[in-house]
Motif scaffolding. Structure first.
Motif: not given
Length: 126
Positions: A5-19, A80-94
């Motif tokens: 079961v995946e979790s932790g996704g959401g909406l973030v601005q470019a340059g931000g981070s999600l885990r 876990y997948l720590q995602m930093n410096s996020l870009e619009p091109e990273d938008t997807a279902v993970y």
């Protein structure tokens, strides 16, 4: 059979981070190699990151190298997948999955993986 079961996704601005988290239920996945994949609308599912079970080696798609970090906590049956410096091109279902078709090496092919989770949406805005 391990259920993921995946979790932790959401909406973030470019340059931000999600885990992102990938939690296993039913049994431990400590002996399995694991992978993260993503799929954007109208595009093929693509490899993101991989972590081995014996050597602990990791592998990343060129597009995320230096920005994403894959890790696992076998005691908690969680990856876990720590995602930093996020870009619009990273938008997807993970998605996370288990490497089940083993041919003595790591893999980037979704066909070599199973026990797929339901996915978690990541949206990166400008």
């Amino acid at each position: 059979q391990v259920q993921l079961v995946e979790s932790g996704g959401g909406l973030v601005q470019a340059g931000g981070s999600l885990r992102l988290s990938c939690a296993a239920s039913g049994r431990t996945f400590g002996s399995y190699a694991l992978g993260w994949f993503r799929q954007a609308p109208g595009k093929e599912r693509e490899f993101v990151a991989y972590i081995g079970w014996s050597t602990g080696t990791t592998h990343y798609a060129d597009s995320v190298k230096g920005r994403f970090t894959i890790s696992r906590d076998n005691a908690q049956n969680t990856m876990y997948l720590q995602m930093n410096s996020l870009e619009p091109e990273d938008t997807a279902v993970y998605y996370c999955a288990i490497h089940i078709r083993w041919n003595s090496r790591w893999s980037t092919d979704p066909g070599d993986f199973g026990s797929w989770g339901q996915g978690t949406q990541v949206t990166v805005s400008l």
